[in-house]
Scaffold this motif. Structure first.
Motif, mmCIF file in Angstrom:
data_model
loop_
_atom_site.group_PDB
_atom_site.id
_atom_site.type_symbol
_atom_site.label_atom_id
_atom_site.label_comp_id
_atom_site.label_asym_id
_atom_site.label_seq_id
_atom_site.Cartn_x
_atom_site.Cartn_y
_atom_site.Cartn_z
ATOM 1 N N ASN A 47 28.590 27.042 41.661
ATOM 2 C CA ASN A 47 28.661 28.557 42.012
ATOM 3 C C ASN A 47 27.247 29.628 42.846
ATOM 4 O OD1 ASN A 47 31.663 28.569 42.489
ATOM 5 N ND2 ASN A 47 31.113 28.684 39.947
ATOM 6 N N ILE A 48 26.477 29.433 41.851
ATOM 7 C CA ILE A 48 25.194 29.972 41.853
ATOM 8 C C ILE A 48 24.486 29.465 43.155
ATOM 9 C CG2 ILE A 48 22.989 30.442 40.756
ATOM 10 C CD1 ILE A 48 24.292 30.288 37.890
ATOM 11 N N LEU A 49 24.713 28.986 43.343
ATOM 12 C CA LEU A 49 24.013 28.346 44.435
ATOM 13 C C LEU A 49 25.013 29.279 45.965
ATOM 14 C CD1 LEU A 49 23.409 24.711 44.149
ATOM 15 C CD2 LEU A 49 21.341 26.970 43.334
ATOM 16 N N GLN A 50 26.088 29.032 45.855
ATOM 17 C CA GLN A 50 26.835 30.014 46.450
ATOM 18 C C GLN A 50 26.656 31.274 46.551
ATOM 19 O OE1 GLN A 50 31.033 28.069 45.909
ATOM 20 N NE2 GLN A 50 30.760 26.247 46.636
ATOM 21 N N GLY A 51 26.476 32.030 45.529
ATOM 22 C CA GLY A 51 26.286 33.109 45.425
ATOM 23 C C GLY A 51 25.237 33.117 45.808
ATOM 24 N N ASN A 59 26.242 43.596 31.693
ATOM 25 C CA ASN A 59 27.756 43.730 31.519
ATOM 26 C C ASN A 59 27.627 41.959 30.958
ATOM 27 O OD1 ASN A 59 28.352 45.927 32.238
ATOM 28 N ND2 ASN A 59 28.621 45.163 34.927
ATOM 29 N N GLY A 60 27.038 41.307 30.068
ATOM 30 C CA GLY A 60 27.169 40.195 29.312
ATOM 31 C C GLY A 60 28.093 39.849 30.116
ATOM 32 N N SER A 61 29.339 39.002 29.709
ATOM 33 C CA SER A 61 30.214 38.096 30.113
ATOM 34 C C SER A 61 30.871 38.676 30.554
ATOM 35 C CB SER A 61 30.814 37.891 28.895
ATOM 36 O OG SER A 61 29.977 37.407 26.976
ATOM 37 N N ASN A 62 30.649 39.698 30.987
ATOM 38 C CA ASN A 62 31.841 39.968 32.499
ATOM 39 C C ASN A 62 30.927 40.879 34.078
ATOM 40 O OD1 ASN A 62 33.566 40.420 30.731
ATOM 41 N ND2 ASN A 62 33.516 41.888 29.859
ATOM 42 N N CYS A 63 29.090 39.700 33.732
ATOM 43 C CA CYS A 63 28.897 40.121 34.559
ATOM 44 C C CYS A 63 29.279 39.253 35.641
ATOM 45 C CB CYS A 63 27.288 39.223 34.440
ATOM 46 S SG CYS A 63 25.951 39.311 35.759
ATOM 47 N N LYS A 64 28.907 39.858 36.757
ATOM 48 C CA LYS A 64 29.540 39.120 38.453
ATOM 49 C C LYS A 64 28.297 38.209 38.860
ATOM 50 C CE LYS A 64 33.295 41.643 37.851
ATOM 51 N NZ LYS A 64 34.636 41.056 37.448
ATOM 52 N N LEU A 65 28.942 37.896 39.565
ATOM 53 C CA LEU A 65 28.100 36.136 39.906
ATOM 54 C C LEU A 65 27.063 37.587 40.976
ATOM 55 C CD1 LEU A 65 26.833 33.796 40.925
ATOM 56 C CD2 LEU A 65 28.953 33.364 42.590
ATOM 57 N N GLU A 66 28.256 38.226 42.063
ATOM 58 C CA GLU A 66 27.010 39.224 42.478
ATOM 59 C C GLU A 66 26.322 39.930 42.080
ATOM 60 O OE1 GLU A 66 29.188 41.584 45.301
ATOM 61 O OE2 GLU A 66 28.179 41.658 46.738
ATOM 62 N N ASP A 67 26.334 40.833 41.351
ATOM 63 C CA ASP A 67 25.092 41.012 40.903
ATOM 64 C C ASP A 67 24.020 40.428 40.316
ATOM 65 O OD1 ASP A 67 24.474 43.703 39.060
ATOM 66 O OD2 ASP A 67 25.222 43.747 37.591
ATOM 67 N N ASN A 110 32.423 33.907 33.870
ATOM 68 C CA ASN A 110 33.739 32.365 34.562
ATOM 69 C C ASN A 110 33.056 31.753 35.556
ATOM 70 O OD1 ASN A 110 33.838 34.101 36.276
ATOM 71 N ND2 ASN A 110 35.958 35.066 35.292
ATOM 72 N N TRP A 111 31.904 31.464 36.506
ATOM 73 C CA TRP A 111 31.325 31.740 37.943
ATOM 74 C C TRP A 111 30.053 30.379 36.571
ATOM 75 C CZ3 TRP A 111 26.551 33.135 36.764
ATOM 76 C CH2 TRP A 111 26.303 34.946 36.616
ATOM 77 N N PHE A 112 29.923 30.734 35.644
ATOM 78 C CA PHE A 112 28.896 29.498 34.814
ATOM 79 C C PHE A 112 29.481 29.269 33.770
ATOM 80 C CE2 PHE A 112 24.841 27.299 33.292
ATOM 81 C CZ PHE A 112 24.566 26.877 33.868
ATOM 82 N N PHE A 156 15.494 32.776 35.691
ATOM 83 C CA PHE A 156 16.236 33.137 35.204
ATOM 84 C C PHE A 156 17.484 32.821 34.499
ATOM 85 C CE2 PHE A 156 15.148 34.562 39.669
ATOM 86 C CZ PHE A 156 14.778 35.670 39.073
ATOM 87 N N SER A 157 17.658 33.497 33.141
ATOM 88 C CA SER A 157 18.677 33.448 32.188
ATOM 89 C C SER A 157 19.918 33.667 32.448
ATOM 90 C CB SER A 157 18.096 34.090 30.916
ATOM 91 O OG SER A 157 19.323 33.445 30.128
ATOM 92 N N LEU A 158 21.124 33.044 32.630
ATOM 93 C CA LEU A 158 22.369 32.661 31.694
ATOM 94 C C LEU A 158 22.850 33.153 31.024
ATOM 95 C CD1 LEU A 158 22.313 30.461 34.870
ATOM 96 C CD2 LEU A 158 23.514 32.154 34.949
ATOM 97 N N TYR A 159 22.176 33.604 29.802
ATOM 98 C CA TYR A 159 22.728 34.172 28.298
ATOM 99 C C TYR A 159 23.346 35.039 28.358
ATOM 100 C CZ TYR A 159 22.319 33.822 22.992
ATOM 101 O OH TYR A 159 23.150 34.109 21.961
ATOM 102 N N PRO A 160 24.437 35.365 27.851
ATOM 103 C CA PRO A 160 25.725 36.504 28.494
ATOM 104 C C PRO A 160 24.509 38.023 28.031
ATOM 105 C CG PRO A 160 26.906 34.643 27.914
ATOM 106 C CD PRO A 160 25.220 34.318 28.110
#
Lengths: 325, 325
Positions: free
Chosen positions: A289-293, A210-218, A279-281, A201-205
């Motif tokens: 943060n991701i592991l908690q998510g 929602n790009g840079s505004n993507c939510k961790l939960e999403d 902001n969470w990565f 899984f990529s974290l490149y916005p």
């Protein structure tokens, strides 16, 4: 064991120390983008220098066992890959040479047509080329993993059919979540899972909803849905993190040496640089943060362990050794 | 265990089969003469092809353990070396890259001045250069053996002083026996022995007393005298065998890319080609003659075992691994 299936950072002691602080055991590092063979060798020389200079922080990994050793030694294992087949030029013999030097992943194409396969920005995709078929066979033989992250649909399907060993999409997301050119269809993801392949899984916005505004939960919900589709054993991270890189590097990634114009790739004339990270990565400091998510969204400890690294380790175990006679 | 410390043959299945028929366990193969880095990589590719094609006859050896495995598996282990530092060009980082690819010996100079040291055909020998000192240190670190077979007197002495690990003269004879430019003085041989270095006896006719007409007994007596001088633990074979090579190759060896004229090296205008081998060592089929000759001259079984291969194996054990932190 935490493993990241793709980074292309502006490497430095600072980043190596952040790897250690995050307790990250292995990273698949892009060592070449558009570099030819000799330039790639110079990149290996640069890494040899870092291994000599920071022996307490990092070590090269040639096989899965080295990743396990790194865990024991509290170091981060570096596994090398190429985002383009440029390092082999037009010479199939360089596959084995580069495997010996440590190359373990190679994309058959970046965004454009290569000698081997078609990239996801081409208008037409004629599938795996004659040389592509030979190179897949050779990669299978020596233990270099076929990576189709930047390839287009037909070429990716054909690669999965031709390859006798599982392939990867080391850094992309499902297009059901965010329909970017670089994200992958359900058909590809299902076939990937059926053939024991792997999705990072990529974290490149540009690959995020929602790009840079993507939510961790999403992001974590998307992982849960993908696990429903592919099973929980074929997924992991491939962050595509480009930490501390100047914007000139995203231009290099897109333009390489193939055009004298500017190509904006997933960006645009009004937004040509690296997009801001969520902001969470922010970078290698934020894996927790991701592991908690993942836990919060309902993955149990066993599943989190698999997704964070065990799956990658198992994939390495079956992928990096030559096929013996 | 029979080991030859240098060959530069016109490799073929025929020769690989003769290696097996002679029960030769390991050969130090010259993989590059005057080739630069990229050309050297092509030579490694060629060997990879042979390893793939003849897996029952030959295998690459990276460490002494591989030589012992070859013995068990009834294969011949191939250890690679360079007769000139051309493969590292002007780039010290290539030492580690080439070690990773399998390079285990490198001559600091061939007959001419190199970036590192002076060759035995130069009029003046200023000794080990600035880069030479750095490269010796790097070769020591990664486990690549300094070979001074073709170097001149002062450079050879200095290499023995600078190197922290034993060096070799892989293929030459003592000049007390035959005063050729390529043969070595007693002073060098004594210092070589004192520093736990190694001499491989050459069977190239220009290095033999009476050339092609050299008698087996004479050759073996020379070995006995050298054992008296150096001890029996620091000697072995380095035949310099150029089996099945056309005369164009001896021209390549001498001329490389450094002149547009013909240089005759140890030959002459009237005798420009490969000299005829002695009738008791035509090629890889005739090792048994030399072993019998050693016994006949008075070496006991233990000593013959050492000279024929055990000494080389012990040298490999201490020479090929990187110096760990």
């Amino acid at each position: 064991m935490l493993i990241d299936g793709l980074q292309y950072c502006n490497w430095s002691e600072k980043i190596f120390r952040e790897w250690r602080a995050s307790n990250i055991t292995a990273v698949h590092v892009t060592i070449s983008y558009h570099e030819q063979f000799r330039e790639t060798v110079s990149n290996f020389e640069k890494w040899n220098n870092w291994f000599e200079k920071f022996p307490d922080l990092i070590m090269p990994a040639y096989y899965a066992q080295d990743v396990e050793n790194a865990k024991t030694l509290n170091k981060t294992a570096v596994i090398f890959g190429f985002q383009n087949p440029s390092p082999i030029e037009d010479d199939i013999g360089l596959v084995e040479i580069l495997h010996r030097l440590g190359g373990r992943f190679m994309q058959l194409s970046y965004n454009n047509q290569s000698l081997l396969a078609t990239g996801c920005y081409e208008a037409n995709d004629p599938g795996i080329t004659r040389m592509g078929k030979e190179v897949i066979k050779e990669m299978n033989r020596v233990g270099m993993v076929v990576d189709m992250s930047h390839s287009s649909e037909r070429s990716t399907f054909e690669a999965m059919e031709i390859s006798k060993r599982p392939i990867v999409i080391s850094h992309a997301n499902p297009s059901f979540w965010h329909p970017a050119k670089r994200n992958k269809s359900n058909e590809i993801l299902l076939k990937l899972s059926e053939t024991n392949g792997f999705l990072g899984f990529s974290l490149y916005p540009h690959h995020l909803n929602n790009g840079s505004n993507c939510k961790l939960e999403d992001f974590c919900t998307m992982i849960a849905k993908t696990a429903d589709l592919m099973g929980v054993d074929h997924i992991g991270f491939g962050s595509d993190l480009c930490q501390d890189q100047p914007d000139s590097i995203v231009e290099w990634m897109r333009v390489g040496k193939w055009t004298k114009k500017i190509d904006y790739g997933e960006g645009s004339a009004s937004n040509p640089g690296f997009p801001e990270m969520p902001n969470w990565f922010r970078d290698n400091r934020d894996w927790h943060n991701i592991l908690q998510g993942l836990k919060k969204i309902g993955f149990n400890d066993e599943e989190v362990k698999k997704i964070k690294g065990e799956n990658w380790l198992n994939f390495f175990k079956k992928s990096f050794t030559p096929i013996s006679k």
